[in-house]
Design an enzyme around this catalytic site. Sequence first.
Site, PDB file in Angstrom:
ATOM      1  N   TRP A 259      21.364  45.848   4.738  1.00  0.00           N
ATOM      2  CA  TRP A 259      21.991  46.911   3.933  1.00  0.00           C
ATOM      3  C   TRP A 259      21.453  46.894   2.508  1.00  0.00           C
ATOM      4  O   TRP A 259      21.278  47.911   1.873  1.00  0.00           O
ATOM      5  CB  TRP A 259      23.510  46.715   3.931  1.00  0.00           C
ATOM      6  CG  TRP A 259      24.273  47.677   3.055  1.00  0.00           C
ATOM      7  CD1 TRP A 259      24.783  48.887   3.432  1.00  0.00           C
ATOM      8  CD2 TRP A 259      24.624  47.505   1.678  1.00  0.00           C
ATOM      9  NE1 TRP A 259      25.428  49.480   2.365  1.00  0.00           N
ATOM     10  CE2 TRP A 259      25.349  48.655   1.271  1.00  0.00           C
ATOM     11  CE3 TRP A 259      24.402  46.505   0.733  1.00  0.00           C
ATOM     12  CZ2 TRP A 259      25.845  48.820  -0.018  1.00  0.00           C
ATOM     13  CZ3 TRP A 259      24.887  46.674  -0.555  1.00  0.00           C
ATOM     14  CH2 TRP A 259      25.607  47.827  -0.916  1.00  0.00           C
ATOM     15  N   HIS A 260      21.182  45.670   2.020  1.00  0.00           N
ATOM     16  CA  HIS A 260      20.732  45.531   0.640  1.00  0.00           C
ATOM     17  C   HIS A 260      19.322  46.067   0.425  1.00  0.00           C
ATOM     18  O   HIS A 260      19.003  46.502  -0.671  1.00  0.00           O
ATOM     19  CB  HIS A 260      20.802  44.065   0.199  1.00  0.00           C
ATOM     20  CG  HIS A 260      22.182  43.612  -0.135  1.00  0.00           C
ATOM     21  ND1 HIS A 260      23.080  43.201   0.819  1.00  0.00           N
ATOM     22  CD2 HIS A 260      22.838  43.537  -1.329  1.00  0.00           C
ATOM     23  CE1 HIS A 260      24.213  42.867   0.227  1.00  0.00           C
ATOM     24  NE2 HIS A 260      24.107  43.066  -1.079  1.00  0.00           N
ATOM     25  N   GLY A 261      18.497  45.981   1.435  1.00  0.00           N
ATOM     26  CA  GLY A 261      17.147  46.486   1.207  1.00  0.00           C
ATOM     27  C   GLY A 261      16.301  46.444   2.453  1.00  0.00           C
ATOM     28  O   GLY A 261      16.520  45.620   3.345  1.00  0.00           O
TER      29      GLY A 261
ATOM     30  N   PHE B  16      20.067  49.883  -4.084  1.00  0.00           N
ATOM     31  CA  PHE B  16      20.604  49.817  -2.732  1.00  0.00           C
ATOM     32  C   PHE B  16      21.372  51.101  -2.397  1.00  0.00           C
ATOM     33  O   PHE B  16      21.907  51.205  -1.337  1.00  0.00           O
ATOM     34  CB  PHE B  16      21.507  48.596  -2.576  1.00  0.00           C
ATOM     35  CG  PHE B  16      20.827  47.320  -3.056  1.00  0.00           C
ATOM     36  CD1 PHE B  16      21.539  46.390  -3.776  1.00  0.00           C
ATOM     37  CD2 PHE B  16      19.495  47.095  -2.810  1.00  0.00           C
ATOM     38  CE1 PHE B  16      20.905  45.232  -4.226  1.00  0.00           C
ATOM     39  CE2 PHE B  16      18.859  45.944  -3.266  1.00  0.00           C
ATOM     40  CZ  PHE B  16      19.569  45.010  -3.982  1.00  0.00           C
TER      41      PHE B  16
END
Lengths: 483, 322
Positions: A316-318, A483
């Site tokens: 989800w972060h990257g 993000f």
Amino acid sequence: MLFNSVEFLIFFPVVAVLHFLLPHYYRWFLLLGASCIFYMYFIPVYILILIFTIIIDYFAGIWIEDAASQKLKRRFLIGSITANVGVLAVFKYYNFFIGNLNVAFHDLPLLKIALPIGLSFHTFQAMSYTIEVYRGRQKAELQPGIYALYVMFFPQLVAGPIERPQNILYQFYEEKYFDYQRVTDGLRRMLWGFFQKIVIADRLAILTDPVFNHPRDYNAPSIFVAVVFFSFQIFCDFAGYSDIAIGSAQVLGFRLMENFDRPYHARSISEFWSRWHISLSTWFRDYLYIPLGGNRVSIQRRYFNLFIVFLISGFWHGANWTFLVWGAIHGCLLIFEIMSAPVRRNLSKWSGIAQAPKLKGVVERLVTFTLVALAWIFFRANTLGDALYMLQKAPHGLLELQFSSVRALASQLPQSFGIKNLIISIFAILTLEGVHALQKERKIERVWGLQPALLRWSWYYGLTLIIVIFGVFERRQFIYFQF
Amino acid sequence: MVLKFSFKLVLYLGLVFGSLYGVQRVVDEGLRNSVYKEFQVWNDIYHSRINADLIIIGSSRASAHFSPRILDSALRLNSYNFGMEGYDFKMQYAKLRVYLEHNQPPAYLISSMDIYSLYKRDKLFDYEQFLPYLNDTIIQRLCREGYGHKLNALDFYIPFYKYYTEPALVAEAYNALVLKTPPASGIYYKGFKPYNERWNHTFEKFKKEHPEQQDQAVSNDQMDLFETFLGDCRRRHIKVAMVYSPEFYEMQQNYSDRDSIMQLYTDVSKKYAVPFLDYSKDAMCYDTTYLLNSQHLNKWGADVFTEKLATDLKRIHWINAF
């Protein structure tokens, strides 16, 4: 629009004043318009993506609620989630997957588009709405403007906290009054947020950015210090943003959820995740971990669930292997923590440290911080190769570091950072931890209001001057914006 | 409650802005005592420390080519170099006008000419040098209206705003005012900034990237201003000489309008009866030993050129004996 910009310092007071001057009935319209302006300050055309997901989820909510059968409800929910995840997939993950496939296929086309700011945040917030409607815990919002405001409310639009509809939707219907205490508390919180972002986070970035971008150009002590500093940088950057978001919403009369609770005071990885980015970790707990079975399954399945949740959280972060590895590391650490709990209990009894709870607490906090800081290497590094290189060098850096004096320490760091930045950074981090120590058990909130006006005003005045004079104003974006 | 809040907010903002105004004054004062880079020259001007017999104005070619030490020794006078990197004649003349407000007018003035002298520039280059002097009306007008992109109303009216992205300047002000330590580098002798390097081969790279000839238009405004300047010098009895210092011969072939620009300089020098010393065909232009790059002499070239110039100025009796 960045919070740390002159534009926001003009935008926010204007919106706040108009908010209290306008009759209650028109306020949602003002806030929606302000939120549109706030978002369009980045790339104006990307508001069409927001409008697209808002329309999809607005109607999905109504259709889910009105659906005659559970099967039909589920179909509408799946449609809504597919649309939201699809937007994420196209804008955030397409190039990652195609880039990896191109290792074999070579000529699959990549998209040349910028990532819409805050995409992951407002997408998750939108998904939590349709899921809660499906679960029957939230009534569908019939007023499209209010629903749009739920997704786009500018204080938390681009980097959270990721709100739940039960917490915030009803607040848009409440009439807000000017409350002196609430407004000053909100402004005080914003001030603290600006200090964390502008004085601490952006100053630490002067060292961490070049070291993480080109680790092989720097010595081991620089790498070690950069790893430690990055831990504080990412906290202050994100917690600072959250404080500004929560504070600005508070000024306007809205209550957002807390997102951080002194995470580096955690005594275990599981406790860390109950204190770090709370809105995201609870989102994953409620919408992924528990539906997978949570703790009510076999121990092996529980480990699997934990690992999958953290893997997805990392992703989800990257869209990069480094984030996946970071997520996997935390998953493994949590699993190890659960597996080794009996052994660690016996070890602390055998060593006698159980008899010294304060010492035990210090050791646990230190170990937790170390593990989290080492994991951050993967979060921040540009490639896995860089991360592994830094992971190897950082312990050597600790051994080589000279702590005899600040000057000796500064001499081992890049000249571009210098002793002045080192002194300001150390002072700022000590100030941060001092405030955190006072925040323990909410002591600071209880006693602060009882302090003499001269002390309180001196703190506000001093903090403001420190921000203006010692802040780094190079328009660095908040880390979590990407993000 | 709203009144109470508003009163406290106004009081708080007043305290903050008042303090920032004080801090700005301190930083301004510190930089006005600094000898670092361009501040040294501006401070000499504003503190009336120059009162030179001979002033040199021009671009970076002026600041790098004309050695005041050699001119002082050869011509037995007090000279000062006002060469400004990155600016057209408008800013060069502005600097002279500021000088004349605070110092005795010089007896002699050399205007260093180059192909870009009368070409209009619109960017505020190295704007940091102006920050302590924004209350000067000449500087203010130029920074706000003459050259866009960098400074706006906030820099002029919000206390400390102009310094909030310049921590290095704040540090230098502190050094100059409190610690009184001279900077480790960036100190120039009477505005002279020689290049202490040999030929750096950037011209070869430039030629590969720009094989075609370069256009450079003379701005009518700049031309009018130059003539106004010559008239102004005449009224003040300042003897002017136009000097075109050496540049790399191959670079000269890159300019499509070079001949017409040189003719323009010749014509205006005749119109105002000022000597025009043209060193663009001098032997130094063909020898990279004396050059840093296609536009600038190095330190050794500057010394040789200044000696030649001093000799020629005496030969044409432009300088009366001191």
